[in-house]
Every structure is written in C-alpha cells, then in structure tokens.
Design an enzyme around this catalytic site. Structure first.
Site, mmCIF file in Angstrom:
data_model
loop_
_atom_site.group_PDB
_atom_site.id
_atom_site.type_symbol
_atom_site.label_atom_id
_atom_site.label_comp_id
_atom_site.label_asym_id
_atom_site.label_seq_id
_atom_site.Cartn_x
_atom_site.Cartn_y
_atom_site.Cartn_z
ATOM 1 C CB SER A 77 -0.626 -8.089 -1.291
ATOM 2 O OG SER A 77 -1.417 -8.971 -0.510
ATOM 3 C CE LYS A 99 -4.401 -1.436 0.426
ATOM 4 N NZ LYS A 99 -5.510 -0.924 -0.414
#
Lengths: 319, 319
Positions: free
Chosen positions: A304, A55
């Site tokens: 991720s 992110k």
C-alpha cells in the site's frame, strides 16, 4: 446501507487516470521459489504513486467529483499520514488551495512534505484536530476530504482492484492491508465484480487486529486508540466505520493477522529480494503470504505504501 | 558497420512482452519542486524487473531470437552481475538449461541468486572466465549470450526507449547510464526514431568516465580495467565495443559524469523521497539531473537497476 458499485469504481478509474501512476503487477520470484509453485506471488506496488502510497487514488476521486465551483474554494483534511500528502498533492494538480490540519506530535518531516506540495498546514493539539478542521470548513476554507469514510474515497481506492483483475484475470487470492478499511472495501468490491472466483483477504497487525476480531464476531470492533497504536504499522491504526465495515462483511472472505517481527522481516525481504521499499503498513500482506494460513493459487499482495522512516529501514537492512 | 534499426527494437518489444514488466514512468515530485518547473523529472524504474535490472530485456530478446532447435540446447553467459541473473531467469521461463560462469571473487549472494533461477554455476579464476565459457559452448552446452556486444541484446534494451516515447511523447531529455553502452545504444536508437526532438545523454561515474572521454575525442576509449574498477557503481565498469561505440557516435547527444558522492546522495534521495531502491549504477542518472549541466525540459532518468548491497543502502540511510 448503500454500498459502492462496480460502476462507481469504473467511473473513478476514468476520472483519476491522469493523476495517478498505473502500477504494474510485479512477479515476486524469491517468494514463489521459496513458498512453492502452487502459490505464485505478484506485488501491486502502490508505493510508486507520486506521494508514495495508494491514498492518492481516493483523494483524486473525491476531489474530482466535487462540482467545479465547490472545488475551486479548496479542500481540507486532517491527517498526519499519507492522506494528508495525497490531498495536498491532488489539490496542487487542480490548482486549488488545500488546508491540512496536523497535530503537534506529527514528525517535522511529514509536515515539511505536506508543505512542499503547496498546502497550508495548521498544527494543533491532538484533541483539537477534528474541531480545527471543521472550523476551517465553516469559515469557507473548502470541502473536507475524509481519509476513508466516504463512498468516493472507497471507489477511488477500488481502482486498484480493477487494475489487478485486468492484469491477472485468473487471480485467486488478493491480500489487502486493513485499517479504516477504505482500501479493502473498494478493492474487494472491484474484485468480486471482475474476478469473482478470487478470495479477498484482509491483513492486519495482530496488535491492531480489531477488524479480524469484528469479522469473526460480526460486530463492528471497538478497540481503544491506545491498543491500536501499539503496532509499528502506523498506517493501520484506524478502525472501520459503519460504511466500510458493511463492505467488509459483504465482500471480504477473511481477515488474518501478522506479528510485528513478521512485518519487519517482510520489509527486509522486499528490499533485498524485490528491490522495493515498503512501509510497515505496506509489508503486512507479504508477511501474511509468508506466514498466515491462506488459500493456494495465484496471489496478489497489495503493497500500500513506502513512506518508512529511513532510520527504521536502515536498522532492518543492517547485517 | 550495421547499426540496429527501429524495426529491430519494435520486433524485440513484441518478442519479450510476456517476459518483462512494462514499467511505468514515475513523476519525481521532490526533484521537480527542488530543481524547478522547467525541468520536470520522471524515473523509468527498471529495478522493478523480475531480476532487479533492465538486463532481462536484452537477454530475453537474444534468447527469444534463437531458432527453437538451438535454444533447446541451452544458453551460456559469463558475468558476475545482473546479466548472469537475467540469462538464468529467461532460460528458466523457456524451460531450457543455462550455464553461468562466475569468478572466484564473485559474492556468494550473487552466486546463490543465480542458482535460485535454476542455472548451473561454474566458479573459475577471473583470468579463465571467457575460456571456461567458450569451453562450455564448444562441448555443446548451448549458445553464448553476451552482456552487451550483440545487436539482439542492444535491440532488447532499446525497448526502454520505445516505452518512454510512448508514455511521454514530448520528452526532451533522456538520461541513460553508460558502461558497455548496450543500454544507451538501444535507448538512443529508439528515441531518435520516435521522439527525435529529445536529447539522449549518457551518464558515467567520473572514475569510469571512459566513454565521456571517447565521446569528446571521437576515439573508442581504452582505459584500464583497474581504472574503471575504482567507482562504487559496479555495473558501470565495462567499456564500449566497436558496435556500441558506433551507436553512441551516431545517436547520443552528450555524455556527462558524476562524482562518487553525488551517486551516494542520489541513492539516499531516491529511497527517502521517491520510495525506490537504486543500485549505484542506477542512481547516476538522478545524480546527473541534480548536478550536471543539462538541457532544460521534460526529463526522464533511466534507473537501470536496484541490486544494491543492503549494508551500503543501510549506511547511506543512517541518520
């Protein structure tokens, strides 16, 4: 609708380079040995980013794109997850204030982690989350940085695709977790420009498989928040926006799903065989590699993030 | 005694580049926040190598340096740890046979891991380990690749130092685990050539602190195998050779020790705050960063490997 371009992604890569870790591809021997030489696997380990998840790329690009005089006034985000820490961390690297709105049901450890980056944290009831963030913005508290529904955020996440294509130009399959679909939108746009022979395949938990359904029907999905919240993969409970769903329709080749047990097993294998920590949302791609019906060829699984509850990881590792 | 040179290390880097992962430096925010802005920390995460540890670098250089007609006949190693897997893996990448001699008390999971790379594994009583390996060599089974007491192995490990100096040219402190001292010999030789203002500091468990003692007295240490085996850090139970101790004396600035509790705590912090898995031997440098009396400045902790018993990691992570 205007989709992002490879130029946007390349500009993002230049903009965020000093604030992110350039993650390598990790050959994943145990998987290649088990599954077969016709499907060698590499991991793209985004849990190695400073806040433990990809992110930071989107946040760094969105904040970096703000005009100086706007950025100086600060940034605002509402999130209980990795996006909150990403915005807080990037704001710190710019020396600007950050206000993060979290809900009363957010675990204390996540609140603490966000505060450690120097952000001001507002704790509000779940139903007041967006309005509280808007109020901060209205009072001049800074610019709202959305978690996925923004071209600059998508372009930032797309830098992962650029790096994959640079490091493994003959990649044939790229597996990407799907939630709000900002990550896969950017990665797929990059891969289709730089390694167009490769298939980009989204992965969701079966229990939050709204985008897989929407991909088949061609309609943006409309699952309830309660339904999407059933999965252990707490980072994959969002749903695509108009903008990200348009990217999925244009750039993505398929969306597959995995079960909760497959996700837990993948977390254990990644820890014991590859010495990497994956949160449930980050392990779905390895689960899909092992269990879904996928094309053959050189495969990259985007891992991720690694922000897993230590008690859950311990439970999975216990003999 | 002939010590290795920066030319040896740079040649090694060119030789092994295709077989190793070029690991990035990972900014370690929690540590920098806790300990202070005057001692920012980066991890050099060698657990990301294909076999989960740095040993692949030295093995790849030593095997790569063999003349083709010698290499084709195969390689031999005696080791129960990461060096065994490193030699087996590198042999596989060259398509040559590998024979690994392990002892009857080696855990089955390590034997299996070595076999998975395609090596032939000989299991012998501990006292027969070296003689069994020599017998394989005598019968034409290949060249013996020693775990640390060889210039080519030292030069291979030294590529870690080259990468640190390239990625963080103004590094001020480099922390390196010490066992047989092959790793620190190579890293220190590289750092002293490329970033000579930086201090290179070895780290040992107090319970296997033989090199720390030898560093103070100037005499190569002579602790018993039993004494060195008391530590949980199973990769740090060897003792320097004449060759590696000469490198330590010439290139290393200090050797410090950490306690068993400090090692366990560091494993937990690395997993929960930095999302990385460290075996006890790999966590000693972070433990030293947190607890030892060290110089200030930009610090890199070499995390040498991640092959930890899953049950131990689970125990440390349990709330």
């Amino acid at each position: 609708m205007q989709l992002i371009t490879i130029d946007d992604i390349e500009a993002a890569a230049a903009r965020i380079g000093d604030r992110i870790v350039r993650t390598p591809l990790l050959p994943c021997l145990w998987a290649s040995y088990d599954v077969g030489a016709d499907r060698p696997l590499w991991l793209k380990p985004e849990q190695l980013q400073p806040i433990g998840a990809f992110k930071i790329r989107g946040a760094a690009n969105a904040i970096g794109r703000l005009p100086d005089e706007v950025r100086t006034r600060g940034v605002v985000a509402y999130s209980s997850g990795n996006h909150a820490q990403a915005v807080a961390y990037v704001a710190r690297t710019y020396g600007i204030p950050a206000t993060i709105v979290v809900t009363t049901n957010t675990p204390g450890v996540k609140v603490d982690a966000t505060r450690r980056h120097g952000a001001e944290v507002l704790i509000v009831p779940p139903e007041d989350r967006e309005s509280a963030a808007e109020e901060v913005v209205a009072k001049g508290g800074g610019t709202l940085i959305p978690p996925f529904d923004h071209p600059d955020v998508i372009a930032g996440q797309g830098t992962i695709g650029l790096e994959i294509a640079a490091d493994l130009p003959d990649v044939e399959v790229v597996l990407v977790p799907v939630s709000g679909a900002g990550l896969i939108s950017g990665v797929a746009a990059a891969i289709k420009a730089k390694a167009p022979h490769a298939k980009v395949i989204g992965v969701e938990p079966e229990l939050a498989g709204d985008t897989a359904e929407g991909f088949r029907t061609g309609q943006r999905p409309d699952w309830s928040t309660e339904d999407r919240a059933r999965t252990i993969a707490d980072g994959l409970r969002s749903t695509p926006s108009e903008l990200t769903f348009a990217h999925v329709r244009k750039f993505v080749d398929d969306v597959v799903t995995v079960t909760e047990d497959q996700i837990r097993d993948a977390i254990g294998l990644l820890a014991t065989r590859s010495q990497v920590i994956a949160e449930p949302s980050g392990a779905v791609t390895t689960a899909a590699y092992l269990h879904a019906d996928l094309p053959k060829g050189k495969t990259v699984a985007v891992l991720s993030g690694g922000n897993i509850d230590p008690a859950l990881l311990a439970e999975i590792l216990m003999p």
